[in-house]
Structure formats: structure tokens, C-alpha cells
Design a protein around this motif. Sequence first.
Motif, mmCIF file in Angstrom:
data_model
loop_
_atom_site.group_PDB
_atom_site.id
_atom_site.type_symbol
_atom_site.label_atom_id
_atom_site.label_comp_id
_atom_site.label_asym_id
_atom_site.label_seq_id
_atom_site.Cartn_x
_atom_site.Cartn_y
_atom_site.Cartn_z
ATOM 1 N N ALA A 1 3.307 4.157 5.812
ATOM 2 C CA ALA A 1 3.229 4.275 4.356
ATOM 3 C C ALA A 1 2.761 2.968 3.717
ATOM 4 N N VAL A 2 3.280 1.851 4.202
ATOM 5 C CA VAL A 2 2.866 0.547 3.687
ATOM 6 C C VAL A 2 1.392 0.290 3.995
ATOM 7 N N PHE B 1 -4.382 -0.099 2.346
ATOM 8 C CA PHE B 1 -5.766 0.316 2.581
ATOM 9 C C PHE B 1 -6.372 0.946 1.329
ATOM 10 N N ARG B 2 -5.609 1.768 0.639
ATOM 11 C CA ARG B 2 -6.116 2.390 -0.583
ATOM 12 C C ARG B 2 -6.406 1.343 -1.658
ATOM 13 N N VAL B 3 -5.576 0.324 -1.747
ATOM 14 C CA VAL B 3 -5.834 -0.755 -2.700
ATOM 15 C C VAL B 3 -7.145 -1.457 -2.367
ATOM 16 N N VAL B 4 -7.338 -1.756 -1.077
ATOM 17 C CA VAL B 4 -8.564 -2.436 -0.648
ATOM 18 C C VAL B 4 -9.798 -1.580 -0.953
ATOM 19 N N LEU B 5 -9.714 -0.284 -0.706
ATOM 20 C CA LEU B 5 -10.848 0.589 -1.013
ATOM 21 C C LEU B 5 -11.182 0.552 -2.497
ATOM 22 N N SER B 6 -10.161 0.524 -3.338
ATOM 23 C CA SER B 6 -10.391 0.531 -4.783
ATOM 24 C C SER B 6 -11.017 -0.764 -5.278
ATOM 25 N N GLU B 7 -10.885 -1.831 -4.497
ATOM 26 C CA GLU B 7 -11.410 -3.138 -4.912
ATOM 27 C C GLU B 7 -12.561 -3.611 -4.037
ATOM 28 N N LEU C 1 -6.042 -7.402 2.192
ATOM 29 C CA LEU C 1 -5.393 -6.385 3.016
ATOM 30 C C LEU C 1 -4.067 -6.907 3.560
ATOM 31 N N ASP C 2 -4.055 -8.142 4.068
ATOM 32 C CA ASP C 2 -2.826 -8.731 4.604
ATOM 33 C C ASP C 2 -1.771 -8.875 3.509
ATOM 34 N N GLU D 1 -15.837 7.875 0.830
ATOM 35 C CA GLU D 1 -16.852 7.702 -0.213
ATOM 36 C C GLU D 1 -16.290 7.994 -1.598
ATOM 37 N N THR D 2 -15.391 8.972 -1.694
ATOM 38 C CA THR D 2 -14.780 9.290 -2.981
ATOM 39 C C THR D 2 -13.908 8.128 -3.472
ATOM 40 N N LEU D 3 -13.076 7.576 -2.585
ATOM 41 C CA LEU D 3 -12.206 6.491 -2.981
ATOM 42 C C LEU D 3 -12.979 5.205 -3.285
ATOM 43 N N LEU D 4 -14.041 4.967 -2.554
ATOM 44 C CA LEU D 4 -14.877 3.789 -2.802
ATOM 45 C C LEU D 4 -15.642 3.924 -4.114
#
Length: 286
Positions: free
Chosen positions: A42-43, A48-54, A68-69, A282-285
Motif C-alpha cells: 500500500a505504501v 508510485f502514484r505520486v511519482v506518476l502525477s509529478e 520516490l524514496d 498513460e492515463t495517470l501520466l
Amino acid sequence: KRELLKALRPLGVALKSAADLHWSLRLPLEAERIRDAESAQAVTEHAFRVVLSEMKSFKTERDLGLKLDYEMQRESDGDLAFPTIVAGGENACCLHYVKKDEHLKAGELVLLDFGIRIGTLHSDISRTVPISGKFNPLQKMLYQIVLDSAREYQKHVRPGVSLKEIGNVPWEYIMQELETRLVKGYKGTYKLLYDKRPHGVSHFIGEQIHEGEPGTRSLETVLRPGMLISCEPGLYGEFKATIGGKVYREKIGIRIEDDLLITKGGFTNISENIPKTVEDLETLLR
């Protein structure tokens, strides 16, 4: 060891390795350790989702890796599972790339191998992401081959088999699909940086990120409910194809890794919520 055996022999004492017993007790995880592993997933998913958004804000492998770290560690009670790999472009062809200071280049892919420790357990995840937010047609084809090879492998993952028995399944599938999709489909070419099998597709995960008897990784150990294994097929080399009238050339590495918990009926992919399909990435990016 030889001196000890020599000293014990006159006493009628013999020594027998307890390694098999030790790993039979250590490899299946207790319920609380399985919960630790699920918490680590979960963590890792959130980070990973945060990194994709940025993604658009990262200029170098180092920028991406530090973010990411940070996102993994700020939500955990432990340290990283291992040093995070961030390998852009052809750097991903190096399996244990550690340099992590190159510029990220538009149009290339970046391979991430990352995980966090929660309690006594880890996550161990790999994802390969288009830096510009979209796979080109050749990248998409190769990525899908790797993703499909993981699904093919998972058809064979169940209690009662060993990792050694099923270890060649994804590599044979990848070779077959390169010939079918790339060579026959688009008259493409490829040159792999290895002979069919670049690395093992699975290892046990426990208190050690690569758990198992030293020197063997317990590849002959029969899978039992409660065991946690990785599933990480990959593809590394030089590829060329003409698609839609345009010539594409890539020297890239692609790896997709999930963690599978063996159950009585087969397995549960406890990494399933961490995005990995072409469409989701691609959607999240975007």
C-alpha cells in the motif's frame, strides 16, 4: 567445519544440516507478517502514484529517485527494502544500475525497481514508464510482450511446484512473441543482450528481500501456502520495426515486477493495485 567433524567422530556424534528444516519454517509467512507485506504494498502504491502525477517535473534519474524514496519512507516504519533503481533509456539494460544521475530524456522509458520495509517484510516492485507520458508503438509492443509473459507465468504458479520447474515459462514466451509480433508482424529485428534468459523470474521474499537458502535461492523448494515470491520478467536489448510507415529504433530495458502470495488455490497478486497496464500508466501520466 572439517575440524569440528574430526573432533566429534571419536565421540560417535554426527552432524546433519538443518537448512531444509530452517527454510521450511522460515519461508511460509505467518498472518502478521503477511499483513506487513500487504502494508508495504500500500505504501509503495501510494509513492508510485505520486511519482506518476509529478513525472513532468523530474529532470534527472536522481530527481525521480529521491521523490520516490521520500514518499515511501514518509509513510513507513522502516527503511527502503533495497537501494532504488532508476534507469532511464538504455541505462535500463544494466540489470543492477546504480549510477542514477543521468538526465531523463523525452521519448524514452525509465525503469524503476523499488520497495519499502514495513515491520519485518518488504515490497519489491518494478515498473517501466514512458517519460513523456506515452509509449511509442514499438515501446508499447515490447512492453505488452513483457506484461503478457508475466500473465503466462502466473498460470503455472501454484502450491506443489518449484520455481525451478516453471522458471523458463516467461522467457520461452517472450522469445516466441518477439518472433510473432515483432519479426513476422512488422518485419522487425532484435538483438538481445543475453542468451534468452537474463535473470531469474522469481525469488522468495521474507525477512530478506531475496530470501532462501544461501547459494541456491531455494529454487528447488516446493511452493506452499504462505510463501511470498516475486514475478519479474524482463526484456533488454536493441529493437527495430517499421510501424505505420515510420521506423522506430530502441535500445531499452523493460521489467515489470509484482509480488505473489501463494494460497491453497494458487496465489494472490498483492501488487495488483500498483498501476502497470499501458492504459493505466498513460492515463495517470496524462
